[in-house]
Design a protein around this motif. Structure first.
Motif, PDB file in Angstrom:
ATOM      1  N   SER A 150       0.830  -1.204   0.000  1.00  0.00           N
ATOM      2  CA  SER A 150       0.000   0.000   0.000  1.00  0.00           C
ATOM      3  C   SER A 150       0.867   1.259   0.000  1.00  0.00           C
ATOM      4  N   VAL A 151       1.924   1.248   0.808  1.00  0.00           N
ATOM      5  CA  VAL A 151       2.839   2.394   0.853  1.00  0.00           C
ATOM      6  C   VAL A 151       3.559   2.551  -0.487  1.00  0.00           C
ATOM      7  N   LEU A 152       3.950   1.424  -1.065  1.00  0.00           N
ATOM      8  CA  LEU A 152       4.607   1.455  -2.377  1.00  0.00           C
ATOM      9  C   LEU A 152       3.692   2.086  -3.420  1.00  0.00           C
ATOM     10  N   ARG A 153       2.426   1.701  -3.404  1.00  0.00           N
ATOM     11  CA  ARG A 153       1.472   2.245  -4.365  1.00  0.00           C
ATOM     12  C   ARG A 153       1.321   3.758  -4.180  1.00  0.00           C
ATOM     13  N   GLU A 154       1.343   4.216  -2.924  1.00  0.00           N
ATOM     14  CA  GLU A 154       1.234   5.648  -2.648  1.00  0.00           C
ATOM     15  C   GLU A 154       2.437   6.408  -3.206  1.00  0.00           C
ATOM     16  N   MET A 155       3.635   5.840  -3.055  1.00  0.00           N
ATOM     17  CA  MET A 155       4.845   6.508  -3.555  1.00  0.00           C
ATOM     18  C   MET A 155       4.836   6.602  -5.077  1.00  0.00           C
ATOM     19  N   LEU A 156       4.443   5.519  -5.729  1.00  0.00           N
ATOM     20  CA  LEU A 156       4.394   5.532  -7.196  1.00  0.00           C
ATOM     21  C   LEU A 156       3.336   6.515  -7.685  1.00  0.00           C
ATOM     22  N   LYS A 178       0.064   0.603   7.404  1.00  0.00           N
ATOM     23  CA  LYS A 178       0.145   1.558   6.299  1.00  0.00           C
ATOM     24  C   LYS A 178       0.373   2.968   6.824  1.00  0.00           C
ATOM     25  N   ASP A 179      -0.329   3.362   7.875  1.00  0.00           N
ATOM     26  CA  ASP A 179      -0.204   4.721   8.412  1.00  0.00           C
ATOM     27  C   ASP A 179       1.185   4.971   8.981  1.00  0.00           C
ATOM     28  N   SER A 180       1.676   4.016   9.808  1.00  0.00           N
ATOM     29  CA  SER A 180       3.011   4.205  10.392  1.00  0.00           C
ATOM     30  C   SER A 180       4.090   4.121   9.315  1.00  0.00           C
ATOM     31  N   GLY A 181       3.862   3.271   8.309  1.00  0.00           N
ATOM     32  CA  GLY A 181       4.807   3.177   7.208  1.00  0.00           C
ATOM     33  C   GLY A 181       4.873   4.464   6.417  1.00  0.00           C
ATOM     34  N   ILE A 185       8.135   6.892   5.832  1.00  0.00           N
ATOM     35  CA  ILE A 185       8.571   7.289   4.493  1.00  0.00           C
ATOM     36  C   ILE A 185       8.672   8.807   4.391  1.00  0.00           C
ATOM     37  N   LYS A 186       7.658   9.511   4.888  1.00  0.00           N
ATOM     38  CA  LYS A 186       7.670  10.975   4.825  1.00  0.00           C
ATOM     39  C   LYS A 186       8.824  11.559   5.629  1.00  0.00           C
ATOM     40  N   SER A 187       9.115  10.961   6.769  1.00  0.00           N
ATOM     41  CA  SER A 187      10.219  11.474   7.594  1.00  0.00           C
ATOM     42  C   SER A 187      11.564  11.292   6.897  1.00  0.00           C
ATOM     43  N   ILE A 188      11.736  10.161   6.204  1.00  0.00           N
ATOM     44  CA  ILE A 188      12.994   9.921   5.480  1.00  0.00           C
ATOM     45  C   ILE A 188      13.125  10.893   4.313  1.00  0.00           C
ATOM     46  N   LEU A 189      12.049  11.095   3.574  1.00  0.00           N
ATOM     47  CA  LEU A 189      12.091  12.023   2.444  1.00  0.00           C
ATOM     48  C   LEU A 189      12.356  13.446   2.927  1.00  0.00           C
ATOM     49  N   THR A 190      11.709  13.845   4.023  1.00  0.00           N
ATOM     50  CA  THR A 190      11.913  15.188   4.572  1.00  0.00           C
ATOM     51  C   THR A 190      13.349  15.382   5.006  1.00  0.00           C
ATOM     52  N   ARG A 191      13.918  14.362   5.668  1.00  0.00           N
ATOM     53  CA  ARG A 191      15.291  14.459   6.149  1.00  0.00           C
ATOM     54  C   ARG A 191      16.298  14.594   5.005  1.00  0.00           C
ATOM     55  N   ASN A 192      15.986  13.996   3.870  1.00  0.00           N
ATOM     56  CA  ASN A 192      16.921  14.006   2.751  1.00  0.00           C
ATOM     57  C   ASN A 192      16.679  15.150   1.766  1.00  0.00           C
ATOM     58  N   LEU A 193      15.670  15.972   2.015  1.00  0.00           N
ATOM     59  CA  LEU A 193      15.398  17.121   1.152  1.00  0.00           C
ATOM     60  C   LEU A 193      16.094  18.341   1.746  1.00  0.00           C
TER      61      LEU A 193
END
Length: 435
Positions: A150-156, A178-181, A185-193
């Motif tokens: 589900s998380v993968l589908r959201e990212m794509l 799904k919610d915690s995942g 994911i958002k925290s990792i993307l935010t940290r790397n932006l």
């Protein structure tokens, strides 16, 4: 040449046995269903040299057979005995029959190019098998870990690349919902932006900044927006505007109109010598903004433009304008072309026109660019904002694709992810900072 046989109940299990016994460089020679499950014939990578021994195999393609066939024309009385194991040592040792002589002559003419064709086909077979096994693995994971799927589908759907999505999904904590995942994911993307945090990087420090990028990304309008902010902070006397856009009809005139409104003179330069002179005359200004001519990332003029800015005498910091409506592949190509000896940062433009922005954020993260501003309209200077990591990541998932034909369904996702297997060695992905 040591060909080994591996049998398991599933293709995945058989491939695991191959990797354990022969290593990741093993070459698959055949794959077939048997009574007990699946049978794979494989060869160790170091044994590939033995394939240089001449051989004819019925499973090789017709093109390869044509390469191995006699070079001279055969008559009806002399058929080519390709079905005979003509390369066996016994045949070579025995007296050659008249019909076998052309075959033996052809065998002797096998060269490195023909061997290359054989190796190419074997590698192609191996690649197809790897993709099929990867597809089966992702189908299996979808059943075992529906939250990750589900998380993968959201990212794509948000526009992030399949390779980055797969990398993060594989690193996602086990047992996540799904919610915690999604939060992870958002925290990792935010940290790397990476962003500048506030405008002091430009408005207080000042300096010489050149806005570069392909045609139509909004460089002139963005230059005017930055100029307005500088004037509001320090007054028109502290700012100078330069344009190198002498190619586009009205390019200079557009910036001149903005400059007239702001009370700032606009200087036009044609080449490196002109730019050097202009910058020398303007060295007393707090901030100098250069609006450059738009150049396609595939044009050799990009290198010439970078050389002109780098050799202008002053330390010109280049800000790359990236169109948020472009595909990830196009943006990646633009960054590689304009990188040169390094970029001070980038500005995302046309956010208001983008259906998704995940691909743009993906490129910024992957290329480790420092994101200064985002632009979301034509108003000067209102539609320019300091980049905020959390807001952009949240926005990316809110703008996700909702409908076909660009939304992936459950049946398509395993195939999409299987094609990313080779991309997992991307250095930029391995450098993503995880939690």
């Amino acid at each position: 040449m040591n060909v080994r046989k591996f049998t398991a109940s599933t293709s995945r299990g058989a491939w695991s046995l191959v990797r354990e016994a022969l290593g990741p460089d093993a070459v698959i020679l055949s794959n077939r269903a048997v009574a007990d499950g699946v049978e794979i014939l494989a060869l160790a990578g170091e044994d590939m040299a033995s394939l240089a021994e001449p051989f004819v195999e019925k499973t090789i393609s017709e093109n390869t057979l044509a390469a191995l066939s006699p070079k001279q024309k055969l008559t009806h009385a002399q058929p080519a005995p390709l079905a005979i194991p003509a390369l066996a040592p016994a045949l070579q040792a025995a007296p050659a029959a008249p019909a076998a002589q052309p075959v033996q002559a052809a065998i002797g003419e096998i060269n490195a190019a023909e061997l290359h064709d054989v190796m190419k086909e074997i590698r192609s077979m191996r690649g197809m098998l790897e993709m099929q096994l990867a597809e089966l693995a992702w189908t299996d994971q979808h059943k075992r870990e529906p939250a990750k799927s589900s998380v993968l589908r959201e990212m794509l759907a948000a526009g992030f690349s399949a390779s980055l999505a797969r990398y993060l999904i594989e690193k996602m904590p086990a047992g996540s919902s799904k919610d915690s995942g999604m939060e992870w994911i958002k925290s990792i993307l935010t940290r790397n932006l990476s962003t500048i945090g506030n405008e002091n990087e430009i408005l207080e420090k000042g300096g010489v900044y050149a806005l570069v990028g392909p045609t139509g990304v909004g460089k002139t309008t963005t230059t005017a927006k930055l100029a307005a902010r500088c004037v509001m902070r320090h007054g028109p006397g502290k700012l100078a505007l330069i344009t190198t856009d002498g190619y586009r009809i009205g390019g200079y005139e557009q910036l001149r109109i903005y400059g007239k409104i702001l009370g700032v003179m606009v200087h036009s330069v044609k080449d490196e010598a002109d730019l050097r002179i202009a910058l020398d005359e303007l060295k007393g200004k707090h901030t100098v903004l250069i609006d450059t001519v738009g150049v396609s990332q595939r044009d050799q003029m990009v290198a010439e433009q970078i050389a002109m800015l780098s050799g202008a005498g002053s330390q010109v910091k280049r800000l790359l304008c990236l169109n948020a409506t472009s595909t990830g592949e196009t943006l990646n190509e633009v960054v590689r072309s304009y990188m040169g000896d390094g970029l001070a940062g980038c500005i995302l433009t046309k956010l208001d026109e983008a259906a998704t922005i995940g691909s743009a954020l993906d490129v910024v993260i992957r290329q480790k660019l420092n994101l200064y501003y985002v632009a979301n309209g034509q108003r000067v200077p209102e539609d320019l904002h300091v980049a905020n990591q959390q807001y952009l990541v949240d926005r990316a998932f809110k703008l996700k694709r909702e409908t076909a034909p660009f939304q992936f369904n459950d049946a398509e996702i395993p195939l999409v992810m299987a094609n990313t297997a080779r991309a997992m060695n991307d250095k930029s992905l391995r450098e993503v900072i995880l939690g």
